[in-house]
Scaffold this active site. Structure first.
Site, short mmCIF file in Angstrom:
data_model
loop_
_atom_site.label_atom_id
_atom_site.label_comp_id
_atom_site.label_asym_id
_atom_site.label_seq_id
_atom_site.Cartn_x
_atom_site.Cartn_y
_atom_site.Cartn_z
N CYS A 139 -68.81 40.70 -22.16
CA CYS A 139 -68.03 41.93 -22.05
C CYS A 139 -67.59 42.17 -20.60
O CYS A 139 -68.37 42.60 -19.75
CB CYS A 139 -68.88 43.11 -22.55
N CYS A 142 -67.75 45.79 -19.43
CA CYS A 142 -69.13 46.23 -19.15
C CYS A 142 -69.63 45.65 -17.83
O CYS A 142 -70.26 46.34 -17.04
CB CYS A 142 -70.08 45.75 -20.25
N ASP A 143 -69.39 44.38 -17.59
CA ASP A 143 -70.09 43.68 -16.51
C ASP A 143 -69.21 43.17 -15.37
O ASP A 143 -69.73 42.70 -14.37
CB ASP A 143 -70.90 42.51 -17.11
C1 LIG Z 1 -74.51 41.76 -23.43
C2 LIG Z 1 -73.78 43.07 -23.68
C3 LIG Z 1 -73.66 43.99 -22.66
C4 LIG Z 1 -73.01 45.20 -22.88
N1 LIG Z 1 -72.93 46.10 -21.86
C5 LIG Z 1 -72.34 47.30 -22.07
C6 LIG Z 1 -72.25 48.25 -21.03
O1 LIG Z 1 -72.68 48.01 -19.90
N2 LIG Z 1 -71.65 49.43 -21.31
C7 LIG Z 1 -71.13 49.72 -22.54
O2 LIG Z 1 -70.62 50.82 -22.75
N3 LIG Z 1 -71.19 48.81 -23.54
C8 LIG Z 1 -71.78 47.63 -23.35
N4 LIG Z 1 -71.82 46.70 -24.35
C9 LIG Z 1 -71.19 47.04 -25.64
C10 LIG Z 1 -72.13 47.96 -26.44
O3 LIG Z 1 -73.39 47.35 -26.50
C11 LIG Z 1 -71.57 48.19 -27.82
O4 LIG Z 1 -70.26 48.70 -27.75
C12 LIG Z 1 -72.45 49.18 -28.58
O5 LIG Z 1 -73.79 48.76 -28.61
C13 LIG Z 1 -71.95 49.36 -30.01
O6 LIG Z 1 -72.81 50.26 -30.63
P1 LIG Z 1 -72.97 50.30 -32.21
O7 LIG Z 1 -73.93 51.41 -32.48
O8 LIG Z 1 -71.65 50.35 -32.86
O9 LIG Z 1 -73.58 48.91 -32.65
P2 LIG Z 1 -74.73 47.97 -32.11
O10 LIG Z 1 -75.24 48.33 -30.78
O11 LIG Z 1 -74.21 46.60 -32.34
O12 LIG Z 1 -75.90 48.23 -33.15
C14 LIG Z 1 -75.78 47.83 -34.48
C15 LIG Z 1 -77.07 48.19 -35.19
O13 LIG Z 1 -76.92 47.95 -36.60
C16 LIG Z 1 -78.10 47.34 -37.09
N5 LIG Z 1 -77.72 46.64 -38.32
C17 LIG Z 1 -76.82 45.65 -38.49
N6 LIG Z 1 -76.79 45.27 -39.79
C18 LIG Z 1 -77.70 46.06 -40.43
C19 LIG Z 1 -78.15 46.15 -41.78
N7 LIG Z 1 -77.65 45.35 -42.73
N8 LIG Z 1 -79.10 47.07 -42.09
C20 LIG Z 1 -79.61 47.89 -41.14
N9 LIG Z 1 -79.21 47.85 -39.85
C21 LIG Z 1 -78.29 46.94 -39.51
C22 LIG Z 1 -78.59 46.48 -35.95
O14 LIG Z 1 -79.97 46.20 -36.11
C23 LIG Z 1 -78.30 47.40 -34.77
O15 LIG Z 1 -79.37 48.29 -34.60
C24 LIG Z 1 -72.46 45.49 -24.16
C25 LIG Z 1 -72.59 44.55 -25.20
C26 LIG Z 1 -73.24 43.36 -24.96
C27 LIG Z 1 -73.39 42.37 -26.10
#
Ligand SMILES: Cc1cc2nc3c(=O)[nH]c(=O)nc-3n(C[C@H](O)[C@H](O)[C@H](O)COP(=O)(O)OP(=O)(O)OC[C@H]3O[C@@H](n4cnc5c(N)ncnc54)[C@H](O)[C@@H]3O)c2cc1C
Length: 315
Positions: A139, A142-143
């Site tokens: 990302c 992000c980084d």
């Molecule tokens: C390495 C990295 C660094 C990042 N750094 C930043 C940053 O510095 N700043 C920033 O703003 N964003 C950052 N991001 C992006 C950010 O992490 C995402 O935009 C954010 O986490 C998305 O949130 P979400 O709740 O949609 O999903 P996610 O964080 O992807 O969470 C999804 C959840 O769904 C659950 N899940 C999936 N399938 C199922 C199922 N079938 N049953 C039950 N649960 C399930 C998983 O266990 C997880 O808990 C980064 C991403 C990565 C990969």
């Protein structure tokens, strides 16, 4: 589907990233008694990163895993029933909505908030995994900031890779962009911008052999897949931009998605095509993909669910 194992809930939240926990905070405070299943990755994608500097409210930055523990604590304090478990199947053909957990029990829900996120695709190198969060990132928004004034590399050939390379070019001295084929998949306009950027150096027919570095990234070894020629380039950051996979498989056949599997929502809302089913966070957002936007749409989903249940006289 034996009756004895069916539990009934008002609102079921699937996923424990910023979207799911934020939906839980709002739903619990509205007295909707939410039940949240965390899935395989409690805390979501931020649990695999190190420093998060762009989430408002953490003036000094915060470690990703620590931030997600804070989210969980807050959702729990408001009264969310947080459970470890995976949604393994759904049946949204009628109401109540049915969700199978861990292939063993069924839950009947009046509303469902899907917050299952998306997973970045990786190259599959051992060094990529080892240095993830220590110079390797999926990302740029992000980084990229951590690599101001430094040299970085990026892998990918689509529109997102082009956008990320351009974003990095405004922060870094040189962006080395590795493309496996002899052309990019990105749209013509994005390709033009990349090729015109003075500090983006494009390498065609090029694959990454190894990311170099002991504790942090110090370089990359690449190979030209036409000539077989190998070389090392010194970089401080290595960005992988080969796409994301939304975690939406179990909803196929019920919830409308685009060709990549991102859930479609009615613009300006979190409503899906299925009444009572809402989607928030990265699973429905292929553009912004940030913690704060995921959290914002989690809030929207809880408010949409509350209004839906209220209009139905259920809540
Ligand atoms: C390495 C990295 C660094 C990042 N750094 C930043 C940053 O510095 N700043 C920033 O703003 N964003 C950052 N991001 C992006 C950010 O992490 C995402 O935009 C954010 O986490 C998305 O949130 P979400 O709740 O949609 O999903 P996610 O964080 O992807 O969470 C999804 C959840 O769904 C659950 N899940 C999936 N399938 C199922 C199922 N079938 N049953 C039950 N649960 C399930 C998983 O266990 C997880 O808990 C980064 C991403 C990565 C990969």
């Amino acid at each position: 589907m034996a009756d004895a194992t069916i539990e009934k809930v008002n609102v079921l939240i699937i996923g424990s990233g910023p979207a799911g926990y934020t939906a839980a905070i709002y739903a619990a405070r509205a007295n909707m008694k939410p039940v949240l299943y965390q899935g395989l990755q409690p805390g979501g994608q931020l649990t695999i990163t190190t420093e998060v500097e762009n989430y408002p409210g953490y003036a000094d930055g915060v470690q990703g895993p620590e931030m997600m523990v804070d989210f969980e604590k807050q959702a729990k304090r408001m009264g969310t029933d947080i459970r470890y478990g995976i949604a393994t199947k759904v049946d949204f053909s009628g109401h109540p909505l049915k969700i199978e957990i861990d292939e063993e029990k069924w839950i009947e829900a009046d509303s469902v908030i899907i917050s299952t996120g998306a997973s970045a695709k990786w190259l599959g190198l051992e060094s990529e995994q080892r240095l993830n969060g220590f110079g390797v990132s999926a990302c740029a928004v992000c980084d990229g900031f951590f690599f101001r004034g430094k040299e970085v590399a990026i892998v990918g050939a689509g529109d997102t890779a082009a956008e990320e390379a351009l974003y990095l070019s405004k922060l870094c001295t040189t962006v080395h962009m590795f493309i496996r084929k002899e052309q990019m998949r990105a749209s013509k306009v994005m390709q033009d911008r990349v090729l015109k950027a003075p500090n983006i150096k494009v390498y065609w027919n090029t694959e990454t052999d190894e990311i170099l570095g002991d504790k942090t990234v110090s370089g990359v070894r690449i190979k030209n897949n036409k000539t077989g020629e190998s070389k090392e380039i010194a970089v401080n950051g290595f960005f992988v931009a080969i796409g994301h996979q939304p975690n939406s498989d179990i909803f196929k056949g019920f919830v409308d998605m685009d060709e990549a599997g991102y859930i479609k929502t009615i613009p300006g809302t979190t409503k899906t095509n299925v009444e009572g089913v809402f989607a928030s966070g990265d699973v429905q957002d292929k553009i912004y993909r940030q913690a704060v936007t995921a959290a914002g749409s989690g809030c929207m989903a809880a408010l949409d669910a509350e209004r839906y249940l209220s209009a139905k006289g259920i809540h």
